[in-house]
Design an enzyme around this catalytic site. Sequence first.
Site, PDB file in Angstrom:
ATOM      1  N   CYS A 185       5.786  -5.388  16.153  1.00 43.54           N
ATOM      2  CA  CYS A 185       5.352  -4.374  17.118  1.00 43.54           C
ATOM      3  C   CYS A 185       3.878  -4.639  17.413  1.00 43.54           C
ATOM      4  CB  CYS A 185       5.560  -2.974  16.568  1.00 43.54           C
ATOM      5  SG  CYS A 185       7.285  -2.696  16.100  1.00 43.54           S
ATOM      6  N   CYS A 229      -1.414   5.711  10.238  1.00 39.50           N
ATOM      7  CA  CYS A 229      -0.225   4.993  10.712  1.00 39.50           C
ATOM      8  C   CYS A 229      -0.620   3.675  11.328  1.00 39.50           C
ATOM      9  CB  CYS A 229       0.466   5.739  11.844  1.00 39.50           C
ATOM     10  SG  CYS A 229       1.093   7.314  11.432  1.00 39.50           S
ATOM     11  N   GLY A 274       6.477  -2.089   6.339  1.00 40.69           N
ATOM     12  CA  GLY A 274       7.840  -2.623   6.378  1.00 40.69           C
ATOM     13  C   GLY A 274       8.836  -1.786   7.150  1.00 40.69           C
ATOM     14  N   CYS A 333       3.396   8.550   1.666  1.00 42.66           N
ATOM     15  CA  CYS A 333       3.890   7.554   2.615  1.00 42.66           C
ATOM     16  C   CYS A 333       4.170   6.270   1.825  1.00 42.66           C
ATOM     17  CB  CYS A 333       2.812   7.342   3.682  1.00 42.66           C
ATOM     18  SG  CYS A 333       3.292   6.163   4.932  1.00 42.66           S
ATOM     19  N   CYS A 341       6.176  -7.291   7.228  1.00 43.73           N
ATOM     20  CA  CYS A 341       7.277  -6.831   8.081  1.00 43.73           C
ATOM     21  C   CYS A 341       7.742  -8.007   8.921  1.00 43.73           C
ATOM     22  CB  CYS A 341       6.780  -5.702   8.994  1.00 43.73           C
ATOM     23  SG  CYS A 341       8.112  -4.895   9.912  1.00 43.73           S
ATOM     24  N   CYS A 389       0.852  -2.568  15.920  1.00 43.93           N
ATOM     25  CA  CYS A 389       0.889  -2.231  14.489  1.00 43.93           C
ATOM     26  C   CYS A 389       0.225  -3.330  13.665  1.00 43.93           C
ATOM     27  CB  CYS A 389       2.333  -2.051  14.041  1.00 43.93           C
ATOM     28  SG  CYS A 389       2.529  -1.867  12.267  1.00 43.93           S
ATOM     29  N   GLU A 408       0.807  -1.213   0.000  1.00 46.50           N
ATOM     30  CA  GLU A 408       0.000   0.000   0.000  1.00 46.50           C
ATOM     31  C   GLU A 408       0.839   1.261   0.000  1.00 46.50           C
ATOM     32  OE1 GLU A 408      -4.105  -1.332   2.073  1.00 46.50           O
ATOM     33  OE2 GLU A 408      -2.518  -0.943   3.489  1.00 46.50           O
TER      34      GLU A 408
HETATM   35  N1  SAH Z   1       8.646   0.220  10.256  1.00 49.58           N
HETATM   36  C1  SAH Z   1       8.958   1.581  10.422  1.00 49.58           C
HETATM   37  C2  SAH Z   1       8.133   2.513   9.560  1.00 49.58           C
HETATM   38  C3  SAH Z   1       6.673   2.216   9.348  1.00 49.58           C
HETATM   39  S1  SAH Z   1       5.523   2.504  10.611  1.00 49.58           S
HETATM   40  C4  SAH Z   1       8.824   1.960  11.871  1.00 49.58           C
HETATM   41  O1  SAH Z   1       8.302   1.188  12.647  1.00 49.58           O
HETATM   42  O2  SAH Z   1       9.272   3.057  12.211  1.00 49.58           O
HETATM   43  C5  SAH Z   1       5.290   4.262  10.746  1.00 49.58           C
HETATM   44  C6  SAH Z   1       4.939   4.715  12.174  1.00 49.58           C
HETATM   45  O3  SAH Z   1       3.604   4.339  12.567  1.00 49.58           O
HETATM   46  C7  SAH Z   1       5.854   4.086  13.208  1.00 49.58           C
HETATM   47  O4  SAH Z   1       6.263   5.041  14.159  1.00 49.58           O
HETATM   48  C8  SAH Z   1       4.944   3.068  13.835  1.00 49.58           C
HETATM   49  O5  SAH Z   1       5.399   2.677  15.091  1.00 49.58           O
HETATM   50  C9  SAH Z   1       3.644   3.795  13.867  1.00 49.58           C
HETATM   51  N2  SAH Z   1       2.484   2.931  14.105  1.00 49.58           N
HETATM   52  C10 SAH Z   1       2.374   1.610  13.862  1.00 49.58           C
HETATM   53  N3  SAH Z   1       1.141   1.163  14.215  1.00 49.58           N
HETATM   54  C11 SAH Z   1       0.462   2.224  14.695  1.00 49.58           C
HETATM   55  C12 SAH Z   1      -0.874   2.394  15.183  1.00 49.58           C
HETATM   56  N4  SAH Z   1      -1.732   1.394  15.222  1.00 49.58           N
HETATM   57  N5  SAH Z   1      -1.249   3.622  15.584  1.00 49.58           N
HETATM   58  C13 SAH Z   1      -0.375   4.676  15.491  1.00 49.58           C
HETATM   59  N6  SAH Z   1       0.883   4.573  15.016  1.00 49.58           N
HETATM   60  C14 SAH Z   1       1.307   3.355  14.629  1.00 49.58           C
HETATM   61 FE1  SF4 Z   2       6.963  -2.388  13.808  1.00 48.09          FE
HETATM   62 FE2  SF4 Z   2       7.191  -0.614  11.803  1.00 48.09          FE
HETATM   63 FE3  SF4 Z   2       7.114  -3.285  11.285  1.00 48.09          FE
HETATM   64 FE4  SF4 Z   2       4.904  -2.051  12.131  1.00 48.09          FE
HETATM   65  S1  SF4 Z   2       5.980  -1.674  10.211  1.00 48.09           S
HETATM   66  S2  SF4 Z   2       5.727  -4.036  12.884  1.00 48.09           S
HETATM   67  S3  SF4 Z   2       5.762  -0.505  13.534  1.00 48.09           S
HETATM   68  S4  SF4 Z   2       8.715  -2.167  12.428  1.00 48.09           S
END
Ligand code: SAH
Ligand code: SF4
Length: 416
Positions: free
Chosen positions: A146, A388, A212, A135, A142, A149, A122
């Site tokens: 986390c 996000c 990712g 974005c 990934c 996420c 996406e």
């Molecule tokens: N993988 C990278 C970049 C993609 S995520 C990273 O983790 O930094 C982009 C941002 O969105 C990251 O800061 C991530 O932690 C945040 N994010 C992920 N899931 C989220 C959610 N459910 N609500 C708000 N932010 C979230």
């Molecule tokens: Fe974590 Fe970023 Fe991967 Fe989501 S996309 S699982 S926030 S590293």
Amino acid sequence: MADTTLMTIPGQVDPVPVARDITPRADGRIDLIGLPRPRIRELFAEAGLDERQAKLRAKQVFHWLYHRGVTDFEAMTDISKTMRPWLAERFVIGRPNIVEAQHSSDGTRKWLLQTDDGHDFEMVFIPDADRGTLCVSSQVGCTLNCTFCHTGTMRLVRNLTPGEIVGQVMLARDALGEWPKGVMDGLDEAEDVGHYTADGRLLTNIVMMGMGEPLYNFDHVRDALNLVMDGDGLALSKRRITLSTSGVVPAMERCGEEIGVNLAVSLHAVTKDVRDEIVPLNKKYGIEELLQACADYPGASNARRITFEYVMLKDKNDSDEDARELVRLLRKFDLPAKVNLIPFNPWPGANYECSTPERIKAFSNIVFEGGISAPVRTPRGRDIDAACGQLKTAAQKKSRAERDREAAAAALASED
Ligand code: SAH
Ligand code: SF4
């Protein structure tokens, strides 16, 4: 103290190798998008052009690809009429395939895209009063998990290639109608530049914050961003590009040196216990190590601050004490920092709730009082799951129960 340094993280592959700069196509033609300029020249020479011709044609074609955004060799009007079919027989100008395009009520747009080998990913465009941010995804799925996420619930399918990464930017330009118009034969460059100024554009910024972990696909992300920044092509300034990492410490220095874009770090917690839980990569690269890598990040300064992303999770990481600890840590490492507070975006099956607006405000105030800017990010595109952490396509990570069942079945089968 528990020894966590050697602990492996389930599902994590570090790094993920996909060494391929050319996607083989069934028809044998080569996609030029994503290849560095010298490679295009080499390919033209390998296809039979002499050195001088190869160099000239590569320069012209590069310009048409990245400055004009053409997708058809026939449109390359300064290349001779006989040369165009010669190119078309051997090469293609690719774009990710569009499966679906969605519009949010707040103007945010999301595209569900597909690679040539059938994997969905996406990309999201977020228009604002003074900027338009794309974005961009770096992987399908990934490896990291986390817990807040949605992408983290997917398994990693594969890294995106440089062409698939830069292709997202090109596709956005296509969709927004933002390629400079009409250089016709005989019209010189100078007359045309007027159509192509950074200011009048909708797409002004790029964030590597889609699906990712970009630093687990370092080489491809670097090659793609170098194309995005190339002055003869898309020509976006590195100051308008931000790469977000969950904290892949060993790749951060290279990121500063070889790409040089702004850095955003997904910190999200200030104690080992909580960060271990919500960003499991913390078990490998802890908070102090991560902040030291930020302090050493090449190019960071008060003018170019590092952004610390902090997702607001109710009763998990949002207390006054957490806010004070955040200030203490950022001060301790003397970091040129700003904090982005991200209200948690819910998704089906998530185990968290977003902190209340009052809690977020109180947290933000404490960080501000500590001398660090801490704006609250307004969630965008929530109605189309474009915010996000809401990005996710079909590739599910298997549940623990499913994996156990499969392992048991495999063990049984091997006994037969
Ligand atoms: N993988 C990278 C970049 C993609 S995520 C990273 O983790 O930094 C982009 C941002 O969105 C990251 O800061 C991530 O932690 C945040 N994010 C992920 N899931 C989220 C959610 N459910 N609500 C708000 N932010 C979230
Ligand atoms: Fe974590 Fe970023 Fe991967 Fe989501 S996309 S699982 S926030 S590293």
